[in-house]
Design a protein around this motif. Structure first.
Motif, PDB file in Angstrom:
ATOM      1  N   GLN A 161     -70.782  37.128  11.569  1.00 47.23           N
ATOM      2  CA  GLN A 161     -69.856  37.913  10.747  1.00 47.23           C
ATOM      3  C   GLN A 161     -70.622  38.983   9.978  1.00 47.23           C
ATOM      4  O   GLN A 161     -71.707  38.739   9.466  1.00 47.23           O
ATOM      5  N   VAL A 162     -70.037  40.182   9.912  1.00 46.29           N
ATOM      6  CA  VAL A 162     -70.582  41.263   9.085  1.00 46.29           C
ATOM      7  C   VAL A 162     -69.530  41.645   8.056  1.00 46.29           C
ATOM      8  O   VAL A 162     -68.324  41.595   8.324  1.00 46.29           O
ATOM      9  N   ARG A 163     -69.999  42.038   6.862  1.00 43.34           N
ATOM     10  CA  ARG A 163     -69.097  42.345   5.756  1.00 43.34           C
ATOM     11  C   ARG A 163     -69.555  43.631   5.074  1.00 43.34           C
ATOM     12  O   ARG A 163     -70.753  43.840   4.852  1.00 43.34           O
ATOM     13  N   GLN A 164     -68.580  44.474   4.716  1.00 39.72           N
ATOM     14  CA  GLN A 164     -68.858  45.726   4.014  1.00 39.72           C
ATOM     15  C   GLN A 164     -68.003  45.773   2.752  1.00 39.72           C
ATOM     16  O   GLN A 164     -66.769  45.719   2.834  1.00 39.72           O
ATOM     17  N   LEU A 165     -68.649  45.846   1.605  1.00 39.63           N
ATOM     18  CA  LEU A 165     -67.948  45.825   0.322  1.00 39.63           C
ATOM     19  C   LEU A 165     -68.173  47.132  -0.429  1.00 39.63           C
ATOM     20  O   LEU A 165     -69.305  47.615  -0.533  1.00 39.63           O
ATOM     21  N   ASN A 166     -67.095  47.694  -0.980  1.00 37.56           N
ATOM     22  CA  ASN A 166     -67.167  48.826  -1.899  1.00 37.56           C
ATOM     23  C   ASN A 166     -66.427  48.415  -3.166  1.00 37.56           C
ATOM     24  O   ASN A 166     -65.217  48.192  -3.140  1.00 37.56           O
ATOM     25  N   ILE A 167     -67.167  48.261  -4.259  1.00 38.19           N
ATOM     26  CA  ILE A 167     -66.585  47.725  -5.483  1.00 38.19           C
ATOM     27  C   ILE A 167     -66.969  48.598  -6.675  1.00 38.19           C
ATOM     28  O   ILE A 167     -68.072  49.154  -6.727  1.00 38.19           O
ATOM     29  N   GLU A 168     -66.043  48.724  -7.623  1.00 40.19           N
ATOM     30  CA  GLU A 168     -66.288  49.489  -8.844  1.00 40.19           C
ATOM     31  C   GLU A 168     -66.319  48.524 -10.026  1.00 40.19           C
ATOM     32  O   GLU A 168     -65.384  47.753 -10.239  1.00 40.19           O
ATOM     33  N   TYR A 169     -67.407  48.576 -10.785  1.00 44.42           N
ATOM     34  CA  TYR A 169     -67.548  47.754 -11.987  1.00 44.42           C
ATOM     35  C   TYR A 169     -67.313  48.597 -13.237  1.00 44.42           C
ATOM     36  O   TYR A 169     -67.746  49.763 -13.314  1.00 44.42           O
ATOM     37  N   GLU A 170     -66.659  47.999 -14.221  1.00 46.31           N
ATOM     38  CA  GLU A 170     -66.483  48.625 -15.526  1.00 46.31           C
ATOM     39  C   GLU A 170     -67.288  47.824 -16.541  1.00 46.31           C
ATOM     40  O   GLU A 170     -67.235  46.587 -16.540  1.00 46.31           O
ATOM     41  N   TYR A 171     -68.026  48.514 -17.398  1.00 40.39           N
ATOM     42  CA  TYR A 171     -68.904  47.809 -18.326  1.00 40.39           C
ATOM     43  C   TYR A 171     -68.778  48.381 -19.738  1.00 40.39           C
ATOM     44  O   TYR A 171     -68.307  49.505 -19.956  1.00 40.39           O
ATOM     45  N   PHE A 172     -69.248  47.571 -20.693  1.00 41.62           N
ATOM     46  CA  PHE A 172     -69.309  47.999 -22.093  1.00 41.62           C
ATOM     47  C   PHE A 172     -70.777  48.091 -22.483  1.00 41.62           C
ATOM     48  O   PHE A 172     -71.529  47.120 -22.360  1.00 41.62           O
ATOM     49  N   LEU A 173     -71.193  49.265 -22.925  1.00 48.78           N
ATOM     50  CA  LEU A 173     -72.578  49.512 -23.295  1.00 48.78           C
ATOM     51  C   LEU A 173     -72.678  49.646 -24.810  1.00 48.78           C
ATOM     52  O   LEU A 173     -72.067  50.529 -25.406  1.00 48.78           O
ATOM     53  N   GLU A 174     -73.429  48.750 -25.419  1.00 54.46           N
ATOM     54  CA  GLU A 174     -73.667  48.804 -26.861  1.00 54.46           C
ATOM     55  C   GLU A 174     -75.073  49.339 -27.101  1.00 54.46           C
ATOM     56  O   GLU A 174     -76.073  48.652 -26.838  1.00 54.46           O
ATOM     57  N   ILE A 175     -75.160  50.566 -27.558  1.00 53.39           N
ATOM     58  CA  ILE A 175     -76.448  51.226 -27.773  1.00 53.39           C
ATOM     59  C   ILE A 175     -77.039  50.830 -29.120  1.00 53.39           C
ATOM     60  O   ILE A 175     -78.211  50.465 -29.229  1.00 53.39           O
ATOM     61  N   ASN A 176     -76.227  50.915 -30.160  1.00 50.50           N
ATOM     62  CA  ASN A 176     -76.599  50.428 -31.490  1.00 50.50           C
ATOM     63  C   ASN A 176     -75.327  50.098 -32.251  1.00 50.50           C
ATOM     64  O   ASN A 176     -74.229  50.146 -31.677  1.00 50.50           O
TER      65      ASN A 176
END
Length: 240
Positions: A161-176
């Motif tokens: 089996q072969v698999r191809q994934l395209n996924i978008e991640y959303e993140y929260f960045l705390e700088i200070n």
């Protein structure tokens, strides 16, 4: 397999049990209960040939094409080379909802945390699967199970089996303390690995079709070595 998959499995099994009533009626057609109530149905030779198309041993090879519901949801092709051996190819989309936890856990493998400076930190907010394609090929060994139910076979096999994934991640960045931001990034992932399959196939209809139920085990050997996933589904193929 998930609970949702049983919504497909239960109706298929119900149809198989109903189909199995036909031979049972023939066995009792001479009993006093049926006598005078029902007329025997005469089936022409031409029609009888399509009652169980893939079991007519002198007519191999056969081909079948249809649809598979489950994980993956796929177009399915099968080449019945002989009575006992067949090759199946499925191409479709993974049931992404079943992989939510897996994709979430993988966020730490793709995030930019290693490039952060000072006390900055990044955390997962969510993800969106844009596409998750699956293609597999399997070599199958079939064995007759007509003693249990006319037209029934069980099979076992292995493939790749072969698999191809395209996924978008959303993140929260705390700088200070006073500076934060929300961002997104995309991941394209290609992986592959061996599969094992175990299933049932039923073909005792008045049309040249076969119905099947199968479970599979996939093992990733490229992106996440050692990760194992159980898959499965039900489907139907037109046999010609």
């Amino acid at each position: 397999m998930s609970f949702a998959l049983f919504r497909y499995i239960i109706p298929l099994l119900f149809c198989i049990l109903l189909a199995g009533q036909s031979p049972a009626q023939k066995r009792h057609k001479n009993s006093s209960f049926y006598k005078g109530r029902y007329k025997s149905v005469k089936v022409s030779k031409a029609k009888a040939k399509v009652v169980c198309p893939i079991f007519e041993h002198s007519k191999y090879p056969y081909q079948g094409i249809g649809i598979k519901l489950g994980d993956p949801f796929a177009i399915t092709y099968k080449f019945y080379a002989t009575k006992n051996f067949a090759v199946a190819i499925d191409v479709g989309s993974a049931a992404s909802g079943l992989y939510n936890k897996y994709h979430r856990d993988n966020f730490v493998n793709y995030s930019i945390s290693d490039s952060l400076l000072g006390s900055a930190s990044i955390s997962y907010l969510g993800h969106k699967v844009k596409s998750e394609w699956v293609a597999e090929g399997k070599l199958l060994y079939h064995h007759d199970a007509s003693k249990l139910l006319s037209g029934l076979q069980w099979y076992i096999g292995a493939g790749w089996q072969v698999r191809q994934l395209n996924i978008e991640y959303e993140y929260f960045l705390e700088i200070n303390v006073n500076e934060n931001e929300i961002g997104k990034f995309d991941v394209n992932r290609f992986t592959m690995g061996p599969t094992g399959a175990l299933g049932l196939e039923y073909a005792y209809f008045e049309l040249p079709v076969s119905a099947f139920l199968e479970i599979e085990m996939f093992s990733d050997v490229l992106e996440d070595p050692g990760w194992i996933r159980f898959q499965g589904g039900v489907g139907i193929r037109y046999v010609f």
